[in-house]
Design a protein around this motif. Sequence first.
Motif, mmCIF file in Angstrom:
data_model
loop_
_atom_site.group_PDB
_atom_site.id
_atom_site.type_symbol
_atom_site.label_atom_id
_atom_site.label_comp_id
_atom_site.label_asym_id
_atom_site.label_seq_id
_atom_site.Cartn_x
_atom_site.Cartn_y
_atom_site.Cartn_z
ATOM 1 N N PHE A 72 0.895 -1.101 -0.023
ATOM 2 C CA PHE A 72 -0.107 0.014 0.047
ATOM 3 C C PHE A 72 0.863 1.113 -0.166
ATOM 4 N N VAL A 73 0.950 1.918 -0.998
ATOM 5 C CA VAL A 73 1.710 3.019 -1.218
ATOM 6 C C VAL A 73 1.135 4.248 -1.677
ATOM 7 N N GLY A 74 -0.220 4.420 -1.794
ATOM 8 C CA GLY A 74 -1.192 5.375 -1.526
ATOM 9 C C GLY A 74 -1.578 5.945 -3.155
ATOM 10 N N HIS A 75 -1.415 4.851 -3.986
ATOM 11 C CA HIS A 75 -1.830 5.058 -5.270
ATOM 12 C C HIS A 75 -3.057 4.478 -5.732
ATOM 13 N N GLU A 76 -4.084 5.119 -5.708
ATOM 14 C CA GLU A 76 -5.376 4.881 -6.235
ATOM 15 C C GLU A 76 -5.682 3.458 -5.712
ATOM 16 N N GLU A 77 -5.690 3.168 -4.344
ATOM 17 C CA GLU A 77 -5.994 1.781 -3.654
ATOM 18 C C GLU A 77 -7.288 1.862 -2.986
ATOM 19 N N THR A 78 -8.095 2.531 -3.595
ATOM 20 C CA THR A 78 -9.476 2.745 -3.010
ATOM 21 C C THR A 78 -10.335 1.475 -2.856
ATOM 22 N N SER A 79 -10.071 0.363 -3.793
ATOM 23 C CA SER A 79 -10.431 -0.688 -3.590
ATOM 24 C C SER A 79 -10.087 -1.810 -2.534
ATOM 25 N N GLY A 80 -9.195 -1.113 -1.758
ATOM 26 C CA GLY A 80 -8.697 -2.187 -0.920
ATOM 27 C C GLY A 80 -7.560 -3.014 -1.322
ATOM 28 N N GLN A 81 -7.074 -2.953 -2.310
ATOM 29 C CA GLN A 81 -6.129 -3.831 -3.030
ATOM 30 C C GLN A 81 -4.648 -2.997 -2.944
ATOM 31 N N PRO A 82 -3.691 -3.604 -2.495
ATOM 32 C CA PRO A 82 -2.286 -2.947 -2.935
ATOM 33 C C PRO A 82 -1.848 -2.819 -4.170
ATOM 34 N N THR A 83 -1.028 -1.800 -4.176
ATOM 35 C CA THR A 83 -0.429 -1.600 -5.724
ATOM 36 C C THR A 83 0.783 -2.837 -5.669
ATOM 37 N N HIS A 84 0.638 -3.222 -7.248
ATOM 38 C CA HIS A 84 1.731 -4.030 -7.512
ATOM 39 C C HIS A 84 2.705 -3.552 -8.274
ATOM 40 N N LEU A 85 3.939 -3.844 -8.010
ATOM 41 C CA LEU A 85 5.123 -3.333 -8.677
ATOM 42 C C LEU A 85 6.090 -4.536 -9.079
ATOM 43 N N MET A 86 6.589 -4.495 -10.418
ATOM 44 C CA MET A 86 7.207 -5.473 -10.875
ATOM 45 C C MET A 86 8.490 -4.841 -11.635
ATOM 46 N N ALA A 87 9.476 -5.203 -11.446
ATOM 47 C CA ALA A 87 10.822 -4.787 -11.986
ATOM 48 C C ALA A 87 11.210 -6.058 -12.903
ATOM 49 N N LEU A 88 11.764 -5.427 -14.422
ATOM 50 C CA LEU A 88 11.982 -6.385 -15.421
ATOM 51 C C LEU A 88 13.162 -5.892 -15.547
ATOM 52 N N ASN A 89 14.212 -7.026 -16.452
ATOM 53 C CA ASN A 89 15.657 -6.747 -16.827
ATOM 54 C C ASN A 89 15.035 -7.326 -18.340
ATOM 55 N N LEU A 90 14.707 -6.692 -19.129
ATOM 56 C CA LEU A 90 14.186 -7.040 -20.367
ATOM 57 C C LEU A 90 15.203 -6.966 -21.555
ATOM 58 N N ASN A 91 16.101 -7.662 -21.724
ATOM 59 C CA ASN A 91 17.111 -7.381 -22.674
ATOM 60 C C ASN A 91 18.201 -6.277 -22.338
ATOM 61 N N ARG A 92 18.461 -6.141 -21.246
ATOM 62 C CA ARG A 92 19.477 -5.291 -20.422
ATOM 63 C C ARG A 92 18.777 -3.821 -20.204
ATOM 64 N N GLN A 93 17.427 -3.814 -20.600
ATOM 65 C CA GLN A 93 16.724 -2.378 -20.341
ATOM 66 C C GLN A 93 15.891 -2.718 -18.925
ATOM 67 N N VAL A 94 15.963 -2.014 -18.001
ATOM 68 C CA VAL A 94 15.358 -2.088 -16.885
ATOM 69 C C VAL A 94 14.168 -1.047 -16.894
ATOM 70 N N MET A 95 13.119 -1.866 -16.314
ATOM 71 C CA MET A 95 11.766 -1.219 -16.425
ATOM 72 C C MET A 95 11.204 -1.422 -15.146
ATOM 73 N N VAL A 96 10.368 -0.789 -14.586
ATOM 74 C CA VAL A 96 9.450 -0.878 -13.609
ATOM 75 C C VAL A 96 7.898 -0.686 -13.969
ATOM 76 N N ILE A 97 7.208 -1.544 -13.828
ATOM 77 C CA ILE A 97 5.727 -1.534 -14.084
ATOM 78 C C ILE A 97 4.897 -1.434 -12.754
ATOM 79 N N GLU A 98 3.985 -0.476 -12.690
ATOM 80 C CA GLU A 98 3.344 -0.229 -11.630
ATOM 81 C C GLU A 98 1.674 -0.413 -11.914
ATOM 82 N N LEU A 99 1.152 -1.275 -11.033
ATOM 83 C CA LEU A 99 -0.425 -1.510 -11.268
ATOM 84 C C LEU A 99 -1.004 -0.907 -9.940
#
Length: 175
Positions: A72-99
Amino acid sequence: MAVTHKSLRSAQAAQPRGGALLHRVQILAYAVTLILAAAAIYVVVSLLLGKVNVLVDDLRYGRPRTAQIDAFVGHEETSGQPTHLMALNLNRQVMVIELPGGEAAKARTLSGPYLFGANEELTPLQLHLQDLDGDGKPDLLLDIRQEQLVYLNRDGAFRLPTPEEQAALQRGSGQ
């Protein structure tokens, strides 16, 4: 009849010298063989340990290397569900996807660094949450090898700090 004297010691002493030299050459050959065998064993064990390390990382982080965290990070969590954060190393490019609030329709992507070097596509990533700036909201920390990227939690989203914020963070951590 003349008596001649021949020293037996000098004839016997000459033989052991040749035998001693042969013995020393044999010892040197054994020593070189042992050193080469030890080097070969070291190389084989190092290769095996490297392969085992990659296999363990494959089991732990998958391919592409992925790390996930829910909080729970305070990003549109009104439904009571936590925010999901996923970090990927996709062919040497790092990216973070936030739901935010776990909703895929509101997904956001944070670009990370491009990793340079051999086999960097196999570098694992780790995510942590910690309030670094003291505002009461957890900030996102992305660990890549011995480096750490900070994404500040501001205005309902994560973002990289400005130079002023980065200087304040360094002063606050005592670096």
